[in-house]
Motif scaffolding. Structure first.
Motif, mmCIF file in Angstrom:
data_model
loop_
_atom_site.group_PDB
_atom_site.id
_atom_site.type_symbol
_atom_site.label_atom_id
_atom_site.label_comp_id
_atom_site.label_asym_id
_atom_site.label_seq_id
_atom_site.Cartn_x
_atom_site.Cartn_y
_atom_site.Cartn_z
ATOM 1 N N LEU A 107 82.707 20.744 39.512
ATOM 2 C CA LEU A 107 82.306 22.125 39.097
ATOM 3 C C LEU A 107 80.987 22.464 38.893
ATOM 4 O O LEU A 107 80.631 23.422 38.412
ATOM 5 N N GLY A 108 79.989 21.042 38.452
ATOM 6 C CA GLY A 108 78.832 21.298 38.299
ATOM 7 C C GLY A 108 78.496 21.627 36.759
ATOM 8 O O GLY A 108 77.661 22.517 36.608
ATOM 9 N N LEU A 109 79.422 21.437 35.901
ATOM 10 C CA LEU A 109 79.280 21.761 34.887
ATOM 11 C C LEU A 109 78.737 20.941 33.467
ATOM 12 O O LEU A 109 78.428 21.381 32.495
ATOM 13 N N ARG A 110 78.353 19.770 34.074
ATOM 14 C CA ARG A 110 77.691 18.810 33.040
ATOM 15 C C ARG A 110 76.207 19.407 32.728
ATOM 16 O O ARG A 110 75.380 19.926 33.525
ATOM 17 N N GLY A 111 76.058 19.417 31.500
ATOM 18 C CA GLY A 111 74.703 20.068 30.889
ATOM 19 C C GLY A 111 75.017 21.447 30.591
ATOM 20 O O GLY A 111 74.198 22.231 29.934
ATOM 21 N N LYS A 112 76.178 22.099 31.014
ATOM 22 C CA LYS A 112 76.390 23.684 30.936
ATOM 23 C C LYS A 112 77.462 23.952 29.917
ATOM 24 O O LYS A 112 77.528 24.760 29.246
ATOM 25 N N VAL A 113 78.476 22.927 29.672
ATOM 26 C CA VAL A 113 79.694 23.229 28.874
ATOM 27 C C VAL A 113 79.796 21.827 27.948
ATOM 28 O O VAL A 113 79.570 20.630 28.564
ATOM 29 N N CYS A 114 80.386 22.012 26.633
ATOM 30 C CA CYS A 114 80.920 20.691 26.176
ATOM 31 C C CYS A 114 79.782 19.824 25.700
ATOM 32 O O CYS A 114 80.004 18.727 25.698
ATOM 33 N N GLY A 115 78.535 20.388 25.117
ATOM 34 C CA GLY A 115 77.703 19.530 24.729
ATOM 35 C C GLY A 115 77.879 19.165 23.306
ATOM 36 O O GLY A 115 77.601 17.872 23.105
ATOM 37 N N HIS A 116 78.170 19.919 22.467
ATOM 38 C CA HIS A 116 78.244 19.857 21.120
ATOM 39 C C HIS A 116 79.565 20.055 20.196
ATOM 40 O O HIS A 116 80.402 21.113 20.674
ATOM 41 N N TRP A 117 79.915 19.239 19.861
ATOM 42 C CA TRP A 117 81.602 18.917 19.346
ATOM 43 C C TRP A 117 81.748 18.841 17.899
ATOM 44 O O TRP A 117 80.806 18.134 17.088
ATOM 45 N N ALA A 118 82.588 19.398 17.027
ATOM 46 C CA ALA A 118 83.093 19.003 15.742
ATOM 47 C C ALA A 118 84.420 18.511 16.128
ATOM 48 O O ALA A 118 85.208 19.107 16.555
#
Lengths: 548, 301
Positions: A270-281
């Motif tokens: 879906l081309g989501l790398r770099g756009k979602v789910c970058g920073h996590w707790a």
């Protein structure tokens, strides 16, 4: 008559004098610990026995069980997790009488029994942050029993990857003239790093066995079902991609593990790398390894560690918070704060949900408590910084109403319509209400309140509660994804179709998701072994998760 | 950064027909005695147990790399692929058909815990009939090969069937044996074999150990395409059964017992057989694994 202002300090000095003959400096022999505790602890003391979600001061718990109950009695335990059998044995022996806590997972059934027999008085059940908060207000421990990985001669402590709550407990106790005793796995000449300075620590004992740590956050990908993959696809496409969720927290469960594992496959497509789910707790979930290796994940701050992940974490310092020694530095208090205020989304599984969207994991015979989920899974009403995801959620919730613009946290609840034994997950009334009535509590143990929930995701679709106007619409939206449960069959079909037209209820086909494509083949790793391969051999899973 | 593993289509997680469709040439499979004919177990209904329209096995004709083959695939999701009367008759019929039709080979996709206990003697008889038909097909010049990579492994009577084939391909996840781990634990005690120790169970029964012991010929990834390639390769390696060969096999087995009879764990055996870093074997991919055990393998003739 002049008032004395240092009674606690004088009392502390008196206790230290009683204990001094049992110690060599700060060091105490393991066999002497029950006597040390008899000398240090006074009846009715508030005592924190470090029982974390993962790391346990198990040796000190056993030692406290062995004290003379005539001398050490009626203690008030303040501790986050009642996990070990010894924690409840203290009540059975009369050593402790009252408890304020957060979570009791493995002991939930026994705890409920002891409470109903009147042998435990519960002050309150908290979330982690509330309990830590009260350590610094009205529940400050008089004595704290901690677990650490190592200590040096002076009593500096090294906690290794599982720092968890130790600094918060030690700070509250040490700076109110309390007493801090630590069990350590080993004594070292030079510590790899100092996590708690010796000035906060009164006594140290080398435990005969290393502190118990549970691998609570390991989910074997082999047990993820096709249905969970379908729900994960809906979350990734229908929520993460649409809102651009880049800062988030995942609960524990196979549902959210499935999301982590389809990021490198479905998310990439879906081309989501770099756009979602970058920073996590997030704790270092092994199922996050493929998303880290595939370049989705940029940072992870952890509440605690996870057994077997130490080597992998140490080799990825760009992603994880690590000390100068290379190993993970976890801190539950800070990570909970990050999860509450710095994340745009929380997603977690639940067992039961009612028509208001309230959800709970409590049942009549179990007192499980809360842990941290309610803080993660709640809109942070004090938040004042904007992000695209937060603003969009706020716009959806407010509509065109008057007043200043304000954002909203995304709080997503995942549940299959039926759980095990074909129990419907959607109910008219939560078991939590019956439990509260049986226990005489003012508050039913609701894990996540419906007015904090933004989306409910089941295998039937997504219900966006932000867009609902009024309780009746919310109830129909929830019924609209409740499948063949009695609640789902009680839907007004026309009302649900209307909600679907307005994009409030969305089916997989509305999102352009082929149900046929939802299979385990989308998982970037289908077994623990494949996780090890993704990690280049750095992840060393505990034996119970290995089939090789 | 380690290269991300390429997404694979798991053989282990696929159902019986999906495996067949992927192993044979696309579109070539024609099922015999299919579910529409509803030839199902006469025994299960008497026990008030649900039956399956295919009795847990799909058999039929197809081609593999253009050559005609007969093929069967056991469905682990139905009673663990266990062999009942109808299930066994379908396999026996397929093997007899092979002796008559002389295809390029028979491919058996084995996934079975053994005899279906609910059908007792009928299941035991069925296994002996399968063995007879299998050996007859081989004697008639038709190679019979087996693939083992399903969740139920290949145990009991089907373990014997597997070892009577011309060749076997296994994944590490596939398991081959006579008495399964639970049977051994129940009859000999947990000290003999602790089935909660999953790593030990797979070390003992899994494809890698069977390769070292020479009981399996090819080790493949848990991947449908890899099993397809292995099946084609096995069909080219016919093993003619002669008395001399059987005597050599017997000698090899006696030698194995003498050399390794005292080993308590497969790791001990690998070490005794001369593997340099035996504890590392379970994590190796097939190719480096085969290189690591090249000199230690003890093929049974």
């Amino acid at each position: 008559m002049s008032r004395t202002w240092d009674t606690a300090r004088r009392n502390r000095e008196a206790r230290l004098q009683r204990a001094a003959p049992l110690a060599r400096g700060k060091w105490v022999e393991a066999a002497e610990v029950p006597r040390l505790l008899e000398a240090l602890v006074e009846p009715g003391d508030r005592l924190c026995l470090e029982g974390n979600n993962q790391k346990q001061a198990d040796f000190l718990a056993r030692a406290l069980c062995r004290v003379d109950a005539a001398r050490v009695r009626d203690l008030h335990l303040v501790m986050s997790v009642l996990a070990l059998p010894e924690h409840l044995e203290l009540f059975e022996r009369g050593i402790a009488r009252k408890v304020d806590f957060s979570f009791s997972g493995p002991q939930a059934v026994r705890l409920a029994r002891l409470v109903s027999e009147g042998r435990i008085e519960i002050g309150a059940i908290h979330t982690y942050l509330e309990l830590y908060g009260r350590y610094f207000v009205d529940l400050t421990p008089r004595v704290a029993l901690l677990a650490a990985a190592a200590a040096d001669e002076e009593g500096n402590l090294y906690t290794g990857p599982n720092t968890e709550e130790s600094p918060a407990i030690a700070e509250a106790t040490a700076f109110r003239d309390g007493l801090v005793i630590a069990q350590v796995d080993e004594q070292l000449q030079r510590l790899p790093r100092v996590d708690i300075p010796s000035g906060w620590v009164d006594f140290v004992v080398r435990a005969p066995t290393p502190a118990a740590v549970e691998p609570l956050f390991t989910r074997d990908p082999a047990q993820i079902s096709d249905v969970q993959v379908l729900m994960a696809m809906m979350v990734v496409k229908g929520i993460y991609a649409e809102y651009g969720v880049d800062r988030l927290n995942h609960g524990i469960g196979f549902d959210s593990a499935a999301i982590e594992l389809i990021l490198p496959t479905y998310g990439e497509r879906l081309g989501l790398r770099g756009k979602v789910c970058g920073h996590w707790a997030l704790n270092p979930h092994p199922t996050l390894i493929p998303a880290i290796e595939a370049g989705f994940v940029r940072s992870v701050h952890a509440f605690g560690s996870e057994l077997g992940m130490e080597g992998y974490v140490a080799a990825r310092p760009d992603v994880f918070f690590t000390g100068r020694d290379g190993s993970l530095r976890s801190n539950r208090a800070f990570s909970q704060t990050a999860g509450h205020y710095a994340c745009d989304l929380f997603i977690g599984s639940t067992l039961q949900m009612d028509l208001a969207g309230d959800s709970s994991t409590a049942t009549r015979s179990r007192i499980t408590g809360f842990g941290g989920a309610p803080n993660m899974g709640a809109d942070a009403r004090g938040r004042r910084h904007a992000s695209p995801a937060w603003l969009r959620a706020g716009r959806e919730a407010r509509g065109d109403g008057p007043g200043a613009p304000r954002g909203r946290k995304l709080v997503v609840q995942l549940l299959e319509t039926f759980r095990e034994h074909m129990e419907p997950a959607f109910v008219e009334r939560l078991d939590a209400h019956a439990l509260a009535e049986a226990m005489g509590w003012a508050l039913p143990p609701v894990m996540i309140y419906g007015d904090d929930v933004s989306h409910v995701v089941t295998e039937e679709g997504i219900a966006n509660l932000l867009l609902c106007r009024g309780a009746e619409e919310r109830a129909q939206a929830i019924r609209g994804v409740a499948g063949y449960t009695p609640v789902g069959r009680g839907r007004d079909r026309r009302a649900v179709e209307n909600l679907r037209d307005r994009g409030i209820v969305r089916r997989p086909e509305d999102l352009g998701i082929e149900v046929r494509e939802a299979s385990r083949d989308l998982l970037a790793a289908r077994s623990v072994k494949e996780l090890v391969r993704w990690s280049g051999g750095l992840y060393r899973p505990p034996a119970r998760f290995r089939s090789w | 950064m380690s290269a991300p593993p390429a997404p694979r289509r798991s053989y282990r997680e696929a159902g019986a027909r999906r495996r067949l469709l992927a192993v044979l040439d696309p579109g070539s499979f024609r099922e015999l005695v299919g579910p529409a004919e509803r030839v199902q177990s006469p025994h299960l209904a008497a026990l008030d147990l649900p039956a399956a329209f295919d009795d847990g096995v799909a058999v039929g004709r197809g081609t593999l790399q253009g050559r005609p083959v007969l093929a069967a695939s056991q469905e682990g999701a139905f009673l663990g692929g266990a062999v009942g009367e109808v299930h066994g008759a379908k396999l026996t019929g397929l093997l007899r058909l092979a002796a008559r039709e002389q295809p390029a080979g028979v491919v058996l996709l084995l996934d079975s815990g053994g005899v279906r206990l609910q059908e007792a003697n009928a299941g035991l008889l069925a296994v002996s009939e399968i063995l007879r038909a299998l050996l007859a097909a081989r004697a008639a010049g038709v190679p019979v090969v087996g693939l083992i990579g399903g969740g139920w492994g290949c145990f009991g009577g089907m373990g014997i069937v597997g070892r009577c084939c011309d060749g076997l391909a296994m994944s590490e996840e596939g398991r081959l044996g006579l008495s399964g781990p639970e049977v051994i634990e129940t009859t000999c005690g947990v000290e003999e074999l602790d089935t909660r120790d999953r790593a030990l169970v797979w070390r003992l029964y899994g494809g890698k150990h069977r390769i070292v012991l020479g009981e399996a010929d090819l080790l493949v990834e848990d991947d449908l395409a890899a099993f397809r390639a292995a099946a084609a390769s096995l069909l080219t390696r016919r093993r003619v059964l002669t008395l001399e060969r059987l005597c050599q096999a017997q000698e090899a087995l006696e030698g194995r017992l003498a050399d390794f009879g005292s080993c308590a764990d497969p790791v001990d055996l690998w070490a005794a057989a001369g593997v340099v870093a035996p504890a590392e074997l379970p994590l190796l991919e097939p190719e480096p694994f085969l290189a690591a055990v090249a000199r230690a393998r003890r093929p049974v003739p």
